[in-house]
Structures are given as C-alpha cells and as structure tokens.
Design a protein around this motif. Structure first.
Motif, short mmCIF file in Angstrom:
data_model
loop_
_atom_site.label_atom_id
_atom_site.label_comp_id
_atom_site.label_asym_id
_atom_site.label_seq_id
_atom_site.Cartn_x
_atom_site.Cartn_y
_atom_site.Cartn_z
N ALA A 185 -11.63 -5.17 8.26
CA ALA A 185 -11.11 -3.95 8.87
C ALA A 185 -11.06 -2.82 7.86
N MET A 186 -10.64 -3.11 6.63
CA MET A 186 -10.58 -2.08 5.60
C MET A 186 -11.98 -1.60 5.23
N LEU A 187 -12.93 -2.51 5.13
CA LEU A 187 -14.31 -2.10 4.85
C LEU A 187 -14.84 -1.18 5.94
N ALA A 188 -14.53 -1.51 7.19
CA ALA A 188 -14.98 -0.67 8.31
C ALA A 188 -14.37 0.72 8.24
N ALA A 189 -13.10 0.80 7.87
CA ALA A 189 -12.43 2.09 7.77
C ALA A 189 -13.02 2.93 6.64
N VAL A 190 -13.25 2.30 5.50
CA VAL A 190 -13.83 3.02 4.36
C VAL A 190 -15.21 3.56 4.71
N HIS A 213 1.90 4.77 2.22
CA HIS A 213 1.31 5.39 3.40
C HIS A 213 -0.16 5.02 3.47
N ILE A 214 -0.63 4.65 4.63
CA ILE A 214 -2.03 4.27 4.78
C ILE A 214 -2.95 5.44 4.42
N ALA A 215 -2.52 6.67 4.68
CA ALA A 215 -3.36 7.82 4.38
C ALA A 215 -3.66 7.92 2.89
N ALA A 216 -2.66 7.67 2.05
CA ALA A 216 -2.85 7.77 0.60
C ALA A 216 -3.71 6.64 0.08
N GLY A 217 -3.36 5.41 0.46
CA GLY A 217 -4.12 4.27 -0.01
C GLY A 217 -5.55 4.28 0.50
N GLY A 218 -5.72 4.58 1.79
CA GLY A 218 -7.05 4.59 2.37
C GLY A 218 -7.94 5.67 1.78
N TRP A 219 -7.38 6.88 1.63
CA TRP A 219 -8.15 7.99 1.07
C TRP A 219 -8.55 7.71 -0.37
N VAL A 253 -9.21 17.15 -1.06
CA VAL A 253 -7.74 17.22 -1.06
C VAL A 253 -7.23 16.72 0.29
N ILE A 254 -6.26 15.81 0.26
CA ILE A 254 -5.60 15.38 1.49
C ILE A 254 -4.15 15.83 1.43
N MET A 255 -3.68 16.43 2.52
CA MET A 255 -2.32 16.96 2.57
C MET A 255 -1.74 16.76 3.96
N VAL A 256 -0.44 16.56 4.02
CA VAL A 256 0.25 16.70 5.29
C VAL A 256 0.58 18.18 5.44
N PRO A 257 0.75 18.67 6.67
CA PRO A 257 1.00 20.09 6.87
C PRO A 257 2.20 20.62 6.08
N THR A 258 3.21 19.77 5.87
CA THR A 258 4.35 20.20 5.07
C THR A 258 3.92 20.63 3.68
N VAL A 259 3.05 19.83 3.06
CA VAL A 259 2.57 20.15 1.72
C VAL A 259 1.67 21.38 1.76
#
Length: 519
Positions: A185-190, A213-219, A253-259
């Motif tokens: 599953a992780m390989l597919a996402a990457v 957070h999955i967003a940080a680890g995955g990215w 760059v990955i950010m949440v809207p707050t950042v």
C-alpha cells in the motif's frame, strides 16, 4: 521506482545512487544516504537480536528527528512495524495507545519519557535532540544501543501485505483507532504521488508537520525514494520555517492552510527569496480563495491541493496547478480529481451512486487504501461498502467533470491546524466535570487554525461554570489542541425526535459566511 519490491528497497536504491548526498537537512542531525542506510541496518540488526519478529511493533514518541527515519527503515528491513505516536497527547492517551498496539520496543525523546507508563516492560531506548540524553532508570541510551549493532543489512524486509506501520487516528467513539498500512500500500501511494510532482534527486522538500501525520511521513518518503533532500523541523515557527525554506532552497513545499496563513501574513514574507520553490502542496483544513491566490502570488510556484486521509495514506484527490484559476468555471473550491490508481464515488446510505451534483458520502478504492483497523473487526466491517469501498465519512458531491466538492463531515471530525479532533473524545472528558449535565463539541471557524473546538454546555441544576474552568478541566486530561478554545452555556441542546443532538443547528450560525466547512 528503481525496481523496488519493498519500502526498504527505496532507501537501498537511493543509497546506491546518492550515497554521499544529504538525505535529511534542517533541524536535528544532518545525514547522508550512506549514513542513513548504515544506521538503519544497525537498527534492523538490533531489533532482530532483541527477538522481534515479523508483525511485532516498535513505537516512536518524539518530535521530528532523524531517529524516526532510522526506525522507519530499520523496521522495514527487519520485519516489525513502526508506530509513530503523537507527542502532544496526554499521558493517559499515550498509555491507552500503548496498551492497544502492544509495542515490544519504545524509542523516546528524553523530555517525553514521563509519558510512558511505569509498567511498560519492553525495551526502552532514549535519545536527545540537544546532545547527551538524560537516561532514566530502566532505559538505555539509543546511540549506545545502536553502536553495539552490526552494520550488515539483514534483508528481512516487510513485504507485500505485511504490516509496515500502525498510525493512530481518533475515532468517533472517543477511542483511537490504529490504521494499518502494508508495504504494498505504501509503495502504491509513493508511486501515485511521485507522478504528480516531478520529484527527483534535485528535489528539496520542506516538511513542517510532525511525522505522526501521514502527510509528513508520506511526503518525506516520496523525496527519499528519489534521492532528494527533506528539510526537517523539530519545532515549527514562522521564523524557522521561513529561514529553512530560503536557506536550504526548498523546491517542494507541503503546508496546511494554517501554516500558509502564517507565512503570507509574516512581514518578512514579501521580501523573502522564493525563487527556488517549484511546487506548493496544501491540504488538511478549510482554505479561502484569498489565501490560495496570495500564496500563489508570493511563492510564484505551481499550486496543488491534496485531499486524503490516514486510511488512504494521504492520497485520494489532487487539485492540479492548471485548476488554480479564477472565473465562472473555476474549480478552486473543489478538492480536485482522483489520482491515478484511486477511484472516488459519492453514494447514498446504502452505498449506491447518487447523481452528479448530489451530496452523499465520499467512498474510495485503491491499492493505497487501508484494509483494516487494528484489532477492530467491527470498525473495519463498518468502514467499507461492498468489501473494498472505504467510507471516508466526508460528505460531498462530484460534478460532471469528476471534480470532488467537499461539504461536511459525516463523522463530526474537526481539523484544527491540521490536527484531527473528534468531538466524542472531548465530550467524554467534559462530561466528567461536576457541573456539566450535557455537552456538545463542534468546530467553528478560526482565522488562525482553520477551525477550532467550541463547547456548548448545559449545566446541572443549580450549578454554574465559566469558560476558563471548562477549558482548564479539559486540558488536565487531553492534548491542548483538542480542548475547546471557546465555551457557550445554554439551557438546552437542540435534538431531533429520536433524541439525537442536532449539531448542524449548533454549527450553522458559526459557518453561515464560510465558503466550505471542511478542508
């Protein structure tokens, strides 16, 4: 992806091609791909020597640190699964997750060891981000333990449907649920995400969110899989983020809207040099068109919005750069279209498709979607339609062009500054307050956090309570970001004929002027 059959292969390939290149820079230790490969070999060897087997769990309780990636790839090379823990949780919350995940090994930052229950009887390893760690009785220094291990790769990889990671996401019943992720599953996402952003050896990715957070680890994993650099943060502030982004010439760059809001409202932002930035990806909470367009203007980069969940490894839909335009046919308020390899539908309560433009529940299917919740067969069964269509719990609709527009959360989840908050968990705590008869927690708009918890309280007859007292009581038992930032005391909660609290009525006045109610 370089012929990778397992997640461990991603690091091996990058190490062969870019051994002397930096893999992780920024705050904390800087390491090359060669260093990371060798140290993850040592972690893997040490876990095997301690008797861990395929499917056993190893937990990480710390801020972002290079040690996380040593543990992530070390477990991937040895067979156990990694369990990233939210270091912002209270001790009782940590204790519950540990009792559920039952890890054999804990790797903990030294200032967080007090959160670990005294009766944990596994291997305890402690490290510090600031030098030599304080090593309590019953603990071992991580670096000393690591140095004693051989450097050969054991090649006992997590593979196929083996459990790779277990990430906890709070549930609507008030207890966290462990989301299982397999190697495949992780390989597919990457692979799915890599294709969207032209990632390569020259990629420098800014990662200003915690690894739990999955967003940080995955990215981060996407960049590491292609020999790029990740810019790591131990603590995120507007100053540190701006400095590291510019100083390390971030390209992605990955950010949440707050950042994003923090950056564009910072006086130094207008004068900063963003010429290195090629792609800005955002998601995680409500965002206004103004913030979107201002970010596009300041960064001068491609802009993409990502919608996903922990259960989909953060990958479901993308609003691509070419969609970031204004006008009568603008799709800016949508979450984009499904990424290749992922299917998205909108269905009614029976799992049947609704018409284009009609609101229903968003369901997804793909190789990246979780297959189960850890030790929760009932929750797993209820999370799927027809066996493999995952129910996101989000309400929305698909337009005629296949763009997904999100409207509300069927599961009542609040996303505050990118953090998931489930009202049931907060309500369970507040119901223990001696003055509280009933309580409903809802999300209300916040300029800083996107949305923030708001408690609506009915007191017991003859009792009074202040907002400060409610907030303070909640903070004794839960992470602060989960606690209400405002409190309203009323005489009676609105209910339907069957007695269910009508949270829509409570939310409506607060969201009347908002563009949409979920990210």
């Amino acid at each position: 992806m370089n012929g990778a059959r397992t997640v461990a292969d991603l690091l091996r390939a990058s190490s062969r091609s870019h051994r002397d290149s930096p893999a992780i820079v920024g705050e904390g230790r800087t390491v090359t791909y060669g260093d990371l490969d060798t140290r993850t070999n040592q972690v893997a060897a040490g876990l095997l020597a301690h008797g861990l087997e395929r499917g056993d769990r190893v937990a990480y309780l710390a801020r972002n640190g290079t040690e996380f990636w040593e543990l992530f790839f070390g477990t991937a090379k040895a067979g156990p699964a990694v369990v990233p823990l939210n270091f912002r949780l209270a001790a009782d919350e940590i204790a519950w997750i540990l009792s559920d995940a039952e890890p054999t090994v804990l790797v903990v930052e030294d200032h967080l060891t007090s959160l670990v229950p005294a009766d944990f009887d596994g291997l305890r390893l402690v490290f510090s981000q600031e030098g030599e760690p304080t090593v309590p009785e019953g603990w071992q220094a991580y670096e000393a333990w690591l140095a004693a291990q051989p450097t050969e790769d054991p090649h006992q990889d997590v593979a196929g449907d083996d459990l790779l990671s277990l990430m906890y996401s709070s549930g609507t019943t008030g207890k966290p649920k462990g989301v299982t992720t397999t190697s495949d599953a992780m390989l597919a996402a990457v692979e799915a995400f890599s294709a969207q952003f032209e990632v390569g050896p020259d990629t420098v990715s800014l990662v200003p969110t915690p690894y739990y957070h999955i967003a940080a680890g995955g990215w981060s994993l996407i960049s590491l899989a292609h020999g790029g650099q990740i810019i790591q943060f131990v603590e995120v502030t507007p100053q540190s983020m701006l400095g590291l982004l510019v100083g390390h010439r971030a390209t992605h760059v990955i950010m949440v809207p707050t950042v994003m809001q923090m950056v564009i409202s910072n006086p130094a932002a207008a004068a900063a040099d963003y010429s290195s930035v090629e792609h800005l990806v955002y998601g995680g909470s409500p965002i206004s068109e103004t913030v979107m367009l201002r970010s596009q203007e300041i960064f001068g980069a491609k802009l993409s919005q990502s919608y996903g969940l922990t259960e989909t490894i953060g990958v479901t839909t993308i609003l691509r750069p070419e969609d970031h335009v204004t006008g009568a046919d603008s799709k800016l308020q949508s979450a984009g279209r499904a990424v290749p390899g992922t299917e998205v539908r909108v269905v009614d309560e029976e799992g049947k498709d609704v018409a284009s433009g009609e609101v229903g529940e968003v369901v997804v299917r793909g190789a990246n979607v979780t297959r189960s919740y850890w030790r929760r067969p009932d929750a797993t069964e209820g999370a799927f339609f027809d066996g493999d269509w995952f129910r996101t719990g989000d309400a929305g609709y698909l337009d005629a062009d296949g763009y997904l527009f999100l409207k509300d959360r069927l599961k009542d989840m609040i996303v505050s500054g990118g953090e998931n908050v489930y009202p049931a968990e907060v309500e369970n705590v507040l119901m223990a307050h001696p003055a509280v008869q009933e309580v409903a927690v809802i999300g209300v708009p916040s300029e800083r956090w996107g949305e923030t918890p708001h408690a609506v309280v009915v007191t017991k007859q003859g009792q009074t309570v202040t907002s400060d007292e409610i907030v303070a009581f909640c903070r004794e038992h839960l992470a602060h970001y989960k606690c209400p930032t405002s409190v309203e005391v009323i005489d009676m909660l609105p209910r339907n004929p069957s007695g269910k609290i009508l949270k829509r009525e409570l939310r409506a006045p607060h969201w009347a002027a908002a563009e949409r109610t979920i990210g």
